[in-house]
Enzyme design. Structure first.
Site, PDB file in Angstrom:
ATOM      1  N   GLY A  19       8.630   3.163  13.256  1.00  0.00           N
ATOM      2  CA  GLY A  19       7.914   4.127  13.987  1.00  0.00           C
ATOM      3  C   GLY A  19       8.493   5.453  13.906  1.00  0.00           C
ATOM      4  N   CYS A  21      12.973  -0.971  10.132  1.00  0.00           N
ATOM      5  CA  CYS A  21      13.384   0.518  10.601  1.00  0.00           C
ATOM      6  C   CYS A  21      13.403   0.553  11.965  1.00  0.00           C
ATOM      7  CB  CYS A  21      12.310   1.427   9.680  1.00  0.00           C
ATOM      8  SG  CYS A  21      12.758   2.968   9.932  1.00  0.00           S
ATOM      9  N   TYR A  22      12.565   1.160  12.608  1.00  0.00           N
ATOM     10  CA  TYR A  22      12.687   1.537  13.890  1.00  0.00           C
ATOM     11  C   TYR A  22      13.015   0.110  14.887  1.00  0.00           C
ATOM     12  CZ  TYR A  22      11.645   3.579  18.630  1.00  0.00           C
ATOM     13  OH  TYR A  22      11.693   4.030  20.046  1.00  0.00           O
ATOM     14  N   HIS A  44      11.865  -0.502   4.207  1.00  0.00           N
ATOM     15  CA  HIS A  44      10.476  -1.025   4.343  1.00  0.00           C
ATOM     16  C   HIS A  44      10.173  -2.119   3.139  1.00  0.00           C
ATOM     17  CE1 HIS A  44       9.107   1.516   7.583  1.00  0.00           C
ATOM     18  NE2 HIS A  44       9.927   2.345   7.164  1.00  0.00           N
ATOM     19  N   GLU A  81       7.558  -3.965   3.126  1.00  0.00           N
ATOM     20  CA  GLU A  81       6.359  -4.023   2.887  1.00  0.00           C
ATOM     21  C   GLU A  81       5.753  -2.979   2.080  1.00  0.00           C
ATOM     22  OE1 GLU A  81       8.007  -2.856   5.324  1.00  0.00           O
ATOM     23  OE2 GLU A  81       6.802  -1.370   6.772  1.00  0.00           O
ATOM     24  N   GLY A  91     -25.735  -1.810   0.311  1.00  0.00           N
ATOM     25  CA  GLY A  91     -25.601  -2.303  -1.064  1.00  0.00           C
ATOM     26  C   GLY A  91     -24.372  -1.968  -1.539  1.00  0.00           C
ATOM     27  N   VAL A 107     -19.946  -2.537  -1.082  1.00  0.00           N
ATOM     28  CA  VAL A 107     -19.176  -3.960  -1.177  1.00  0.00           C
ATOM     29  C   VAL A 107     -19.200  -4.589   0.189  1.00  0.00           C
ATOM     30  CG1 VAL A 107     -17.116  -4.865  -1.618  1.00  0.00           C
ATOM     31  CG2 VAL A 107     -17.766  -3.044  -2.991  1.00  0.00           C
ATOM     32  N   ASP A 108     -18.927  -3.704   1.276  1.00  0.00           N
ATOM     33  CA  ASP A 108     -18.757  -4.454   2.510  1.00  0.00           C
ATOM     34  C   ASP A 108     -19.926  -4.842   2.981  1.00  0.00           C
ATOM     35  OD1 ASP A 108     -16.320  -3.102   1.998  1.00  0.00           O
ATOM     36  OD2 ASP A 108     -16.605  -1.559   3.322  1.00  0.00           O
ATOM     37  N   SER A 109     -21.013  -4.244   3.064  1.00  0.00           N
ATOM     38  CA  SER A 109     -22.161  -4.834   3.654  1.00  0.00           C
ATOM     39  C   SER A 109     -22.863  -5.751   2.643  1.00  0.00           C
ATOM     40  CB  SER A 109     -23.449  -3.663   3.984  1.00  0.00           C
ATOM     41  OG  SER A 109     -23.610  -3.108   2.677  1.00  0.00           O
ATOM     42  N   LYS A 161      -9.762  -4.460   1.878  1.00  0.00           N
ATOM     43  CA  LYS A 161     -11.024  -4.455   0.876  1.00  0.00           C
ATOM     44  C   LYS A 161     -10.755  -5.489  -0.361  1.00  0.00           C
ATOM     45  CE  LYS A 161     -14.179  -1.371  -0.313  1.00  0.00           C
ATOM     46  NZ  LYS A 161     -15.069  -0.938   0.383  1.00  0.00           N
TER      47      LYS A 161
END
Ligand code: XMP
Length: 513
Positions: A54, A79-80, A164, A166, A218, A220-222, A369
């Site tokens: 943070g 970290c924090y 970090h 990640e 149309g 990717v997500d929908s 995604k």
């Protein structure tokens, strides 16, 4: 079932903890401090807790984090988060005078993290740091400038990391995280492609038997959300595709392909002239976005109402392809910000559910995604369909700089098609995150045939990115750029010059408006 909570203290990397953890079989829930307290009051207990990084200083934070440790579950502090461990378990944190940002090397004291090298590069971003270990902790990692970089208490199953793990910039990040999950916390994996699919399908199961509406683009997500929902809902799912006239030629061919080659029930609403009437003449980018968004909602509502009346059906749910980053973006990043119940409205359809009295169905809301793309392929969708570039809701509206007009829209459509065709034929489409053309409303002198021409400019924008938050301009082969440029000036009426945008984000943005 393993349940890992990440308490988010506002680090820009918190999402990445979830993302990276999933690649090694562990999924986590990102929650705020308020969520945490509420859950504890309701008697809930996780299998492990991760305290995120943070931006704040522990010296400006008067919250008592003791109850995290009272739960007696494994804790990873990043970290924090490590400074919280230090401060609340009897160590000493010192206010930093100079921060440590960027790459650093850390050295393992006893080489406990066997899958990582004895010395490795990591990403640091901190100001305060731990100077005395809390009792019962051992120093396991030290940075090259002799700062405490990793602490461990095996009995209490608490690991603190000043860096970090990640982020991609940290070597052995996956190995460090799996060291915590597998060796310290001894957790059973809780994430796989199979689990991901089941979790999404289960969401859709809850609305089985009801009529569901989808504002289908149309994209990717929908497409993935609708394909998944269709597996369970069948013909109770209705997809409405609004043609706002601000689409590219490739979008029209794509929607026709989907109509032909998928079992989805796609209704195409031709609203080109309605949109054109509203947007023609608007020049200010935010006014354009607003006008396009409002018109979308009005037309969508009207057409759906007509459809319901004509077919004597009643929609109860709105299917949206909301993803996890949208969901956590709506959570307050700061621990004191409290829980936000409003999920960020998804691009075009903001406000629709309330207006149309629809409940939301968001089966992809746990996913990132790349996971959605994977799921799409598992559902049998073609590679090209699930690897399309992102396309903004306001479409070409924000790619005609200045005032919108039909001829200007056509110039962008024609030039975009040339760029798209060349990317596909030269097999470069998948090498970039987004590629598009923008019409610049300036005239420059050129020579066409034997005559002097005084016409407009097309800018070609191609970028690489992983999430759209930052981006670099793509170094395309010169002969590719040459071909695109020559085709645009020859084939698109009213264009005498093509320029290539070599601005990265930041300081530029991906779109020009
Ligand atoms: P910028 O231009 O902010 O874009 O660097 C980052 C990503 O967001 C997309 N974008 C939008 N998407 N509605 C959308 O649905 C919008 O108004 C909008 N503006 C930008 C952009 O295409 C890129 O992928």
């Amino acid at each position: 079932m393993t349940e890992i909570w990440i308490i988010d203290f506002g680090s820009q990397y918190t999402q990445l903890i979830t993302k990276r953890s999933r690649t090694i079989g562990y999924s986590t829930q990102i929650i705020t401090w308020d969520d945490f307290e509420e859950r504890i009051q309701n008697g809930k207990k996780p299998s492990a807790i991760i305290l995120s990084g943070g931006p704040q200083s522990i010296f400006e934070d008067d919250t008592n984090y003791k109850n995290v440790f009272d739960l007696k579950v494994p804790v990873l502090g990043i970290c924090y988060g490590m400074q919280i461990i230090g401060q609340f378990l009897g160590g000493k944190v010192e206010r930093g005078t100079i921060g440590e940002y960027g790459h650093a090397t850390v050295k393992q004291k006893n080489h406990l993290i066997e899958k990582a090298d004895k010395e490795f590069n990591v990403w640091m971003s901190h100001f305060d740091h731990l100077v005395n270990l809390p009792p019962g902790f051992e120093l396991i990692l030290e940075s090259s400038n002799k700062l405490i970089a990793g602490i461990l208490n095996t009995d209490k199953k608490i690991l603190g990391l000043q860096f970090h793990p990640e982020v991609e910039h940290s070597d052995f990040g996956r190995e460090v995280l799996s060291y915590f999950y597998e060796q310290i916390a001894e957790l059973k994996p809780n994430w796989s492609d199979e689990i991901m699919m089941q979790k999404c399908l289960k969401e859709v199961e809850t609305v089985k038997g009801h009529k569901v509406l989808c504002a289908f683009s149309g994209g990717v997500d929908s497409l993935v959300a609708a394909t998944m929902a269709h597996q369970i809902l069948g013909d109770d799912l209705y997809c409405f595709f609004i043609d706002n006239g601000l689409l590219r030629p490739q979008d029209y061919t794509h929607i026709e392909t989907l109509q032909k080659n998928t079992p989805l029930n796609i209704e195409i609403v031709d609203a080109k002239s309605e949109f054109l009437n509203v947007v023609t003449g608007i020049g200010d980018p935010e006014k354009k976005r607003k006008a396009i968004g409002v018109t979308f909602i009005e037309i969508f509502e009207k057409k759906v109402k007509e459809f319901q009346d004509n077919h004597k059906i009643h929609f109860e749910y709105l299917l949206q392809g909301t993803l996890y980053p949208d969901v956590i973006e709506s959570l307050s990043p700061h621990k004191k910000g409290g829980k936000s119940s409003t999920i960020k409205s998804h691009h075009n359809v903001g406000g629709l559910p309330e207006r149309m009295n629809l409940k939301l169905l968001e089966p992809l809301r746990f996913l990132f995604k790349d996971e959605v793309r994977l799921l799409g392929q598992e559902l049998g969708l073609e590679f090209d369909w699930v690897h399309r570039h992102p396309f903004p809701g306001p479409g070409i509206g924000v790619r005609v700089l200045g005032e919108l007009s039909e001829p200007a829209i056509k110039k962008v459509q024609a030039s975009d098609q040339i760029l798209f065709e060349e990317l596909k034929t030269q097999k470069l489409y998948q090498n970039c995150w987004q590629a598009f053309t923008v019409l610049l409303p300036v005239k420059t002198v050129g020579v066409k045939g034997d005559a002097r021409a005084y016409e407009e400019v097309i800018c070609v924008r191609i970028v690489n990115s992983t999430d759209g938050m930052t981006a670099t301009w793509t170094q395309m082969p010169h002969q590719f750029l040459e071909k695109v440029s020559s085709r645009i000036v020859n084939e698109v009426a009213g264009i005498t010059r093509v320029v290539y945008d070599i601005t990265s984000k930041p300081p530029g943005t991906i779109e020009w408006e």
